[in-house]
Design a protein around this motif. Structure first.
Motif, PDB file in Angstrom:
ATOM      1  N   TYR A 147       3.130  -1.271  -9.758  1.00 59.59           N
ATOM      2  CA  TYR A 147       3.200  -1.287  -8.271  1.00 59.59           C
ATOM      3  C   TYR A 147       3.100  -2.610  -7.767  1.00 59.59           C
ATOM      4  N   ALA A 148       2.089  -3.462  -8.111  1.00 59.41           N
ATOM      5  CA  ALA A 148       1.805  -4.457  -7.692  1.00 59.41           C
ATOM      6  C   ALA A 148       3.140  -5.696  -8.019  1.00 59.41           C
ATOM      7  N   LEU A 149       3.611  -5.432  -9.201  1.00 62.80           N
ATOM      8  CA  LEU A 149       4.744  -6.183  -9.337  1.00 62.80           C
ATOM      9  C   LEU A 149       5.930  -5.905  -8.512  1.00 62.80           C
ATOM     10  N   ARG A 150       5.917  -4.663  -8.271  1.00 66.24           N
ATOM     11  CA  ARG A 150       7.287  -4.310  -7.441  1.00 66.24           C
ATOM     12  C   ARG A 150       6.723  -4.905  -5.901  1.00 66.24           C
ATOM     13  N   TRP A 151       5.479  -4.785  -5.406  1.00 68.48           N
ATOM     14  CA  TRP A 151       5.547  -5.272  -4.238  1.00 68.48           C
ATOM     15  C   TRP A 151       5.545  -6.607  -4.018  1.00 68.48           C
ATOM     16  N   LYS A 152       5.132  -7.658  -5.164  1.00 70.29           N
ATOM     17  CA  LYS A 152       5.321  -8.897  -5.325  1.00 70.29           C
ATOM     18  C   LYS A 152       6.848  -9.373  -5.232  1.00 70.29           C
ATOM     19  N   ASP A 153       7.767  -8.574  -5.896  1.00 77.78           N
ATOM     20  CA  ASP A 153       9.094  -8.743  -5.983  1.00 77.78           C
ATOM     21  C   ASP A 153       9.576  -8.419  -4.652  1.00 77.78           C
ATOM     22  N   GLN A 154       9.182  -7.350  -4.068  1.00 72.84           N
ATOM     23  CA  GLN A 154       9.745  -6.918  -2.628  1.00 72.84           C
ATOM     24  C   GLN A 154       9.252  -8.019  -1.561  1.00 72.84           C
ATOM     25  N   ALA A 155       8.371  -8.593  -1.616  1.00 72.59           N
ATOM     26  CA  ALA A 155       8.099  -9.609  -0.882  1.00 72.59           C
ATOM     27  C   ALA A 155       8.735 -10.898  -1.017  1.00 72.59           C
ATOM     28  N   ALA A 156       9.105 -11.235  -2.265  1.00 74.38           N
ATOM     29  CA  ALA A 156       9.978 -12.254  -2.521  1.00 74.38           C
ATOM     30  C   ALA A 156      11.457 -12.158  -1.709  1.00 74.38           C
ATOM     31  N   LYS A 157      11.702 -10.720  -2.083  1.00 74.05           N
ATOM     32  CA  LYS A 157      13.200 -10.457  -1.775  1.00 74.05           C
ATOM     33  C   LYS A 157      13.105 -10.465  -0.037  1.00 74.05           C
TER      34      LYS A 157
END
Length: 370
Positions: A147-157
């Protein structure tokens, strides 16, 4: 694209999932070698695992869900099987936490329930309450890693989308400024000059003053657009000296005088008092109002009455109507002012619509001021 290029692109796109599948395969091989006891159930279990591991590398979502279901079943089997169901669940939960967090949470909770079911049913497996609690902690940890990886990826997007939105808004601002300060003024100049060319009359002093004022305004407008393109924020962002109502009344007075001098008959009424808390919204309304008057001047029939009604409270509503000419006396190219202003008003939370009913042209603008 060549076959090799497509293969390279696929590997690049699937690299995280390929890495997870290979890591899980390596752990499964170590686990299988260390146990070194095989039964028909164990061989079948390991064979299904190999298939699902390959599916996980190629189709991450399908493979992760299937691997989680497989792990839940493996946790309930009374015999020892390889690979360890808990290890497969860890990897699958990381991928599910990244791809489908809600589904991953549901399956992760089901995986947590399994060891307690084993303990309650007293299966002959080496699994006690202490091990069950540790397994729950590991399950939650792996899920939140995904979930943390998802959050980081969404923040970059989100950062990329914000940058793209800023660029689009800047482009719209430039287009609007170019239209309002240049195209509109040049249209006025063309109207005056062409009318005199058609009637073969000399221009009066008032006409020359109007042409001079419009040309000067257009020149200032070009400088404003250049400042926008040059990102010169100091010269672009200048606070208006007058209040919104003062600027609105000044705009109406100027536009009404211009129309009446050109032979048009009509009125503008202002009801209510208000102020815009957002300078961009206030400026967008004033620019759109000027565009409404420009269209009346260019397309309305001067023999018929035009009407502009402005109502102000916490929002501003502008309704304008006029009768269109059958034929244009002047060959002035059609612009894209309404389209430009519609996009600008919409980007600031308002609406700007226009429609023709027979020979009657109607425009409606609504914009919240707070």
């Amino acid at each position: 694209m060549t076959h090799q290029s497509r293969w390279t692109a696929w590997i690049t796109r699937q690299f995280p999932y390929l890495s997870a599948a290979l890591a899980l395969l390596a752990l499964a091989m170590v686990d299988a070698i260390s146990r070194a006891t095989w039964t028909p159930l164990g061989i079948g279990y390991f064979g299904v695992f190999l298939i699902l591991d390959a599916v996980m590398a190629c189709r991450p979502m399908i493979g992760s869900v299937s691997m989680m279901a497989f792990s839940i079943i493996g946790s309930l089997i009374t015999q020892t099987v390889s690979p360890n169901p808990i290890v497969t669940a860890m990897v699958a939960l990381i991928l599910l936490g990244y791809c489908r967090p809600k589904l991953g949470l549901i399956l992760g909770c089901m995986e947590i329930v399994c060891p307690f079911i084993n303990i309650a049913l007293r299966y002959p497996v080496d699994f006690d309450l202490y091990s069950a609690v540790n397994m729950c902690a590991l399950t939650a940890l792996c899920y939140f890693i995904g979930y943390a990886l998802r959050w980081k990826d969404q923040a970059a997007k989100a950062a990329v989308l914000k940058s793209q939105l800023g660029h689009l808004q800047h482009t719209l601002t430039v287009a609007t400024a170019l239209h309002d300060t240049t195209s509109s003024n040049l249209s006025n100049i063309m109207q005056v000059t062409q009318m005199h060319l058609i009637n073969k009359e000399d221009a009066s002093k008032d006409d020359w003053q109007l042409i001079n004022a419009k040309a000067t305004e257009a020149l200032h407008g070009v400088h404003h657009v250049i400042a926008l393109l040059d990102a010169d924020q100091q010269s672009v962002k200048t606070e208006p000296r007058q209040s919104f109502m003062e600027r609105l009344e000044s705009c109406v007075k100027f536009e009404e005088t211009t129309l009446h001098n050109a032979g048009f008959v009509g009125t503008t009424s202002i009801t209510g008092v208000g102020n815009s808390s957002d300078p961009q919204r206030g400026q967008a309304v004033l620019d759109a109002l000027s565009e409404i008057y420009r269209n009346i001047e260019r397309h309305a029939n001067p023999d018929f009455f035009y009407k502009v009604s402005i109502s102000i409270d916490n929002s501003i509503s502008i309704l304008a109507s006029n009768t269109c000419r059958d034929k244009h006396l002047c060959s002035i190219p059609h612009g894209k002012g309404l389209k430009v202003h519609t996009k600008r008003i919409a980007s600031l939370g308002g609406t700007f619509t226009s429609h023709k009913n027979g020979n009657q042209w109607n425009v409606i603008l609504q914009m919240p001021l707070r």
